[in-house]
Design an enzyme around this catalytic site. Structure first.
Site, mmCIF file in Angstrom:
data_model
loop_
_atom_site.group_PDB
_atom_site.id
_atom_site.type_symbol
_atom_site.label_atom_id
_atom_site.label_comp_id
_atom_site.label_asym_id
_atom_site.label_seq_id
_atom_site.Cartn_x
_atom_site.Cartn_y
_atom_site.Cartn_z
ATOM 1 N N SER A 150 0.501 -1.052 0.002
ATOM 2 C CA SER A 150 0.315 0.032 -0.043
ATOM 3 C C SER A 150 0.811 1.323 -0.059
ATOM 4 C CB SER A 150 -1.156 -0.211 1.232
ATOM 5 O OG SER A 150 -1.699 -0.952 1.212
ATOM 6 N N TYR B 37 -10.231 2.696 -16.634
ATOM 7 C CA TYR B 37 -10.154 3.431 -15.141
ATOM 8 C C TYR B 37 -11.109 4.359 -15.382
ATOM 9 C CZ TYR B 37 -7.950 5.997 -11.445
ATOM 10 O OH TYR B 37 -7.663 6.025 -9.996
ATOM 11 N N LYS C 132 -11.981 10.504 -9.245
ATOM 12 C CA LYS C 132 -11.082 10.118 -8.805
ATOM 13 C C LYS C 132 -10.414 12.901 -9.283
ATOM 14 C CE LYS C 132 -8.584 7.881 -6.877
ATOM 15 N NZ LYS C 132 -7.993 8.048 -5.728
ATOM 16 N N ILE D 116 1.150 2.261 -9.871
ATOM 17 C CA ILE D 116 2.523 0.975 -9.045
ATOM 18 C C ILE D 116 1.103 0.096 -8.803
ATOM 19 C CG2 ILE D 116 1.524 2.003 -7.002
ATOM 20 C CD1 ILE D 116 4.818 2.204 -6.681
HETATM 21 P P1 NAD Z 1 -4.435 -0.228 -1.947
HETATM 22 O O1 NAD Z 1 -5.363 -1.315 -2.415
HETATM 23 O O2 NAD Z 1 -3.335 -0.577 -0.610
HETATM 24 O O3 NAD Z 1 -5.157 0.847 -0.589
HETATM 25 C C1 NAD Z 1 -6.896 1.152 -1.403
HETATM 26 C C2 NAD Z 1 -7.342 0.801 0.116
HETATM 27 O O4 NAD Z 1 -8.574 1.734 0.433
HETATM 28 C C3 NAD Z 1 -7.016 -0.105 0.965
HETATM 29 O O5 NAD Z 1 -6.555 -0.160 2.304
HETATM 30 C C4 NAD Z 1 -8.609 -0.545 1.187
HETATM 31 O O6 NAD Z 1 -8.855 -0.691 3.054
HETATM 32 C C5 NAD Z 1 -9.065 1.004 1.773
HETATM 33 N N1 NAD Z 1 -10.976 1.301 1.442
HETATM 34 C C6 NAD Z 1 -11.863 0.547 0.105
HETATM 35 N N2 NAD Z 1 -12.695 0.676 0.811
HETATM 36 C C7 NAD Z 1 -12.836 1.197 1.678
HETATM 37 C C8 NAD Z 1 -13.584 1.464 2.835
HETATM 38 N N3 NAD Z 1 -15.303 1.009 2.641
HETATM 39 N N4 NAD Z 1 -13.196 2.204 4.068
HETATM 40 C C9 NAD Z 1 -12.030 2.588 4.374
HETATM 41 N N5 NAD Z 1 -10.606 2.300 3.315
HETATM 42 C C10 NAD Z 1 -11.322 1.995 2.452
HETATM 43 O O7 NAD Z 1 -3.744 0.636 -2.903
HETATM 44 P P2 NAD Z 1 -3.088 1.901 -3.204
HETATM 45 O O8 NAD Z 1 -2.567 1.841 -4.478
HETATM 46 O O9 NAD Z 1 -2.002 1.981 -2.358
HETATM 47 O O10 NAD Z 1 -3.888 3.337 -2.994
HETATM 48 C C11 NAD Z 1 -4.094 4.223 -2.122
HETATM 49 C C12 NAD Z 1 -5.392 5.265 -2.911
HETATM 50 O O11 NAD Z 1 -3.761 5.374 -4.224
HETATM 51 C C13 NAD Z 1 -6.181 5.434 -3.520
HETATM 52 O O12 NAD Z 1 -6.496 6.657 -3.799
HETATM 53 C C14 NAD Z 1 -5.701 5.680 -5.259
HETATM 54 O O13 NAD Z 1 -6.421 5.203 -6.261
HETATM 55 C C15 NAD Z 1 -4.368 6.144 -4.969
HETATM 56 N N6 NAD Z 1 -3.783 5.911 -6.263
HETATM 57 C C16 NAD Z 1 -3.360 4.732 -6.714
HETATM 58 C C17 NAD Z 1 -2.296 4.290 -7.724
HETATM 59 C C18 NAD Z 1 -2.139 3.290 -7.954
HETATM 60 O O14 NAD Z 1 -1.686 3.149 -9.445
HETATM 61 N N7 NAD Z 1 -1.992 1.671 -7.452
HETATM 62 C C19 NAD Z 1 -2.008 5.755 -8.897
HETATM 63 C C20 NAD Z 1 -2.338 6.774 -7.926
HETATM 64 C C21 NAD Z 1 -3.795 6.986 -7.329
#
Ligand code: NAD
Length: 272
Positions: free
Chosen positions: A18, A154, A161, A190
């Site tokens: 994460s 997406y 977003k 990522i």
């Molecule tokens: P991740 O799966 O590790 O994190 C997503 C988190 O959202 C998880 O911990 C999950 O438990 C939490 N979540 C989902 N539903 C929930 C709820 N009802 N209540 C509380 N928490 C909840 O993946 P990540 O990629 O680290 O995502 C973190 C953030 O980064 C997200 O907003 C994602 O959209 C954003 N993001 C990700 C990327 C990528 O490529 N991975 C790129 C840009 C932005």
């Protein structure tokens, strides 16, 4: 020790992939005390051992759609810490079946649920955290370029977003007079639990690395460094921003020449 003595609520840790976990570690290394709830019961076995590594507190279940759990988390933080200096919003969810194919086929139910979990949660967390930020604070959300331009697969998450980016600007405007800053990091792609649900993620990562000005993908160190800056006083005049940490991808208008040549060669061979 840029965050010495600061108290930061980190949401969104699901496992050691994460982005929130990388940010939690970076904040702890820089002197912050961390609150680290998890979203649902089956995540406790992964999140608790991570929390122990950095001495994080408030390792309790907190689903952002559950008001009683949100009340309990913020009640406990108020009783035990009395204040907050930072909040990381790293939460997103959508039905995997709709993160492929056409956006036009998004269902009303999944649209509402995606918006509630991925966007409204920032508003709710901010409203609850603000009264605890007695001496100002910094709220940081994680967003993605798919909110600015359409990105295949997406879909509704891109629309969420866009709304998240817009919420950052409105919240920054509301809370600036209380010295509370609200910003987003637009992270490059990522592989994580959440992103693995987006159709074609592996090929997107391969292409993205070839296409950025820096010719690589963003790392967890890159994103945690930017978060450290935004939580620290180094960014004291920065609010309402969407800061891109994407190896420059969002600044380009066309793929680099070497990639164009490969693509055109492939097209030529296909035609023969
Ligand atoms: P991740 O799966 O590790 O994190 C997503 C988190 O959202 C998880 O911990 C999950 O438990 C939490 N979540 C989902 N539903 C929930 C709820 N009802 N209540 C509380 N928490 C909840 O993946 P990540 O990629 O680290 O995502 C973190 C953030 O980064 C997200 O907003 C994602 O959209 C954003 N993001 C990700 C990327 C990528 O490529 N991975 C790129 C840009 C932005």
């Amino acid at each position: 020790m840029l965050l010495q003595g600061k108290k930061i609520l980190i949401t969104g840790v699901a496992n050691d992939w994460s982005m929130a976990w990388a940010i939690a570690q970076r904040c702890a290394e820089n002197g912050a005390e961390i609150a680290m709830p998890y979203a649902m019961p089956n995540l406790e076995k992964r999140v608790r051992p991570l929390a122990e590594k950095i001495g994080a507190k408030f390792v309790t279940e907190c689903n952002v759609q559950n008001d009683a759990q949100m009340d309990a988390l913020f009640g406990a933080i108020e009783r035990e810490w009395g204040h907050l200096d930072g909040v990381l919003h790293a939460i997103a969810f959508s039905d995997k079946n709709e993160l492929t194919g056409r956006y036009a086929d998004t269902t009303r139910e999944n649209f509402k649920n995606t918006m509630d979990i991925s966007v409204y949660s920032l508003v709710d967390l901010t409203r609850r955290a603000a009264p605890l930020m007695h001496d100002g604070g910094s709220i940081v959300a994680l967003t993605y370029y798919g909110g600015e331009k359409s990105v295949p697969n997406y879909n509704v998450m891109g629309v969420a977003k866009s709304a998240l980016d817009s919420s950052v600007r409105y919240l920054a405007s509301d809370l600036g007079r209380d010295k509370i800053r609200v910003n987003a990091i637009s992270a490059g792609p990522i592989m994580t639990l959440a992103s693995s649900g987006v159709g074609g993620m592996k090929s997107l990562l391969r292409l993205n690395a070839e296409q950025t000005p820096l010719r690589r993908n963003m790392t967890l160190d890159d994103v945690s460094g930017a978060a450290l800056y935004l939580f620290s006083n180094l960014s004291s005049a920065v609010t309402g921003e969407v800061h891109h940490v994407d190896c420059g991808y969002s600044t380009t208008g066309m793929m680099p020449n070497e990639l164009k040549e490969v693509l055109l060669r492939g097209l030529d061979e296909g035609e023969q």
